[in-house]
Design a protein around this motif. Structure first.
Motif, PDB file in Angstrom:
ATOM      1  N   UNK A 178       0.795  -1.230   0.000  1.00  0.00           N
ATOM      2  CA  UNK A 178       0.000   0.000   0.000  1.00  0.00           C
ATOM      3  C   UNK A 178       0.827   1.279   0.000  1.00  0.00           C
ATOM      4  N   UNK A 179       2.145   1.156   0.086  1.00  0.00           N
ATOM      5  CA  UNK A 179       3.012   2.331  -0.027  1.00  0.00           C
ATOM      6  C   UNK A 179       3.590   2.366  -1.438  1.00  0.00           C
TER       7      UNK A 179
ATOM      8  N   UNK B   9      -3.621  11.402  -3.410  1.00  0.00           N
ATOM      9  CA  UNK B   9      -2.707  10.729  -2.476  1.00  0.00           C
ATOM     10  C   UNK B   9      -2.986   9.238  -2.344  1.00  0.00           C
ATOM     11  N   UNK B  10      -3.946   8.741  -3.129  1.00  0.00           N
ATOM     12  CA  UNK B  10      -4.251   7.312  -3.140  1.00  0.00           C
ATOM     13  C   UNK B  10      -5.259   6.863  -2.102  1.00  0.00           C
ATOM     14  N   UNK B  11      -5.700   7.780  -1.228  1.00  0.00           N
ATOM     15  CA  UNK B  11      -6.582   7.378  -0.128  1.00  0.00           C
ATOM     16  C   UNK B  11      -7.865   6.728  -0.633  1.00  0.00           C
ATOM     17  N   UNK B  12      -8.409   7.215  -1.745  1.00  0.00           N
ATOM     18  CA  UNK B  12      -9.659   6.644  -2.269  1.00  0.00           C
ATOM     19  C   UNK B  12      -9.480   5.205  -2.745  1.00  0.00           C
TER      20      UNK B  12
ATOM     21  N   UNK C 208      -4.525   3.223  -0.643  1.00  0.00           N
ATOM     22  CA  UNK C 208      -3.069   3.197  -0.659  1.00  0.00           C
ATOM     23  C   UNK C 208      -2.536   4.594  -0.344  1.00  0.00           C
ATOM     24  N   UNK C 209      -1.233   4.674  -0.186  1.00  0.00           N
ATOM     25  CA  UNK C 209      -0.554   5.953   0.011  1.00  0.00           C
ATOM     26  C   UNK C 209       0.404   6.156  -1.154  1.00  0.00           C
ATOM     27  N   UNK C 210       0.206   7.221  -1.927  1.00  0.00           N
ATOM     28  CA  UNK C 210       1.000   7.461  -3.129  1.00  0.00           C
ATOM     29  C   UNK C 210       1.904   8.668  -2.928  1.00  0.00           C
ATOM     30  N   UNK C 211       3.173   8.485  -3.303  1.00  0.00           N
ATOM     31  CA  UNK C 211       4.116   9.592  -3.405  1.00  0.00           C
ATOM     32  C   UNK C 211       4.596   9.645  -4.852  1.00  0.00           C
TER      33      UNK C 211
END
Length: 221
Positions: free
Chosen positions: A47-48, A66-69, A72-75
């Motif tokens: 998820x990172x 940011x991927x929350x939907x 996940x967590x996106x950078x």
């Protein structure tokens, strides 16, 4: 484990579709190619995520946030000009950390479970390989008892999905460079493992292949 999705390519063979839309945002089965990747990674507990981009990259950030939907967590690792596969991964190393990480080409679709890849002690990479498709009959590498070789037969095709140790890239200077020479050097040192995936894999290199994937996914649903 973290994962990186490579999304910086121009997608020239997909024109005119990619003139105004980055290739990873093209849709098949009602969802973009990159969302298919994200969902599969999240299902596997990864998820990172790090996503690089160049061509029309702001559209990717706008679409995914940011991927929350997506759970996940996106950078993001933006590139003013595409750095090719090796250079893009090298630039993103500070975001990926010191542990082995998964890399997925943003312009493929595959039903491989990402959790199936594991680095053997001392290895720098493990690659997922498939039987050669019609558009790439010569293949890329051979697989001998779980070890990937640059040569030999029969040859298989690299899926664009691999698990890498950051040491594979760490000594490379920043800038544009290809991944293949690094992998071949590691193969020469017997430090690359391989997995023969026998499921579905699509290289979305033409509008026709995108249409074929779309038809398959809609039939499944």
């Amino acid at each position: 484990m973290k994962a990186m999705i490579l999304a910086a390519g121009r997608g020239t063979r997909m024109r005119p579709l990619t003139d105004h839309t980055p290739k990873p945002l093209l849709e098949a089965g009602g969802r973009s190619l990159i969302v298919h990747h994200i969902e599969r990674l999240a299902t596997a507990g990864i998820r990172e995520l790090v996503i690089n981009h160049a061509h029309l990259g702001e559209q990717i950030e706008h679409a995914l946030g940011d991927g929350a939907d997506l759970g996940v967590e996106i950078r993001y690792s933006p590139e003013a000009a595409a750095l090719e596969t090796g250079g893009g991964i090298r630039r993103a190393l500070p975001l990926l950390g010191e542990a082995p990480f998964l890399v997925v080409n943003g312009d493929v679709w595959c039903d491989l479970d990402p959790g199936a890849l594991h680095l053997a002690p001392g290895d720098l990479a493990q690659l997922a390989l498939v039987d050669n498709p019609l558009h790439h009959p010569e293949g890329d590498f051979s697989l001998d008892d779980g070890r990937v070789r640059d040569g030999g037969a029969p040859r298989l095709t690299f899926t664009g999905i691999g698990l890498y140790h950051p040491a594979l890239f760490a000594e490379q200077p920043e800038g544009a460079f290809r991944l293949a020479p690094l992998l071949r050097a590691a193969m020469a040192d017997d430090r690359v493992g391989g997995l023969h995936h026998r499921g579905r894999w699509f290289d979305i290199g033409t509008p026709e292949r995108l249409a074929a994937l779309d038809a398959l996914l809609r039939e499944r649903s």
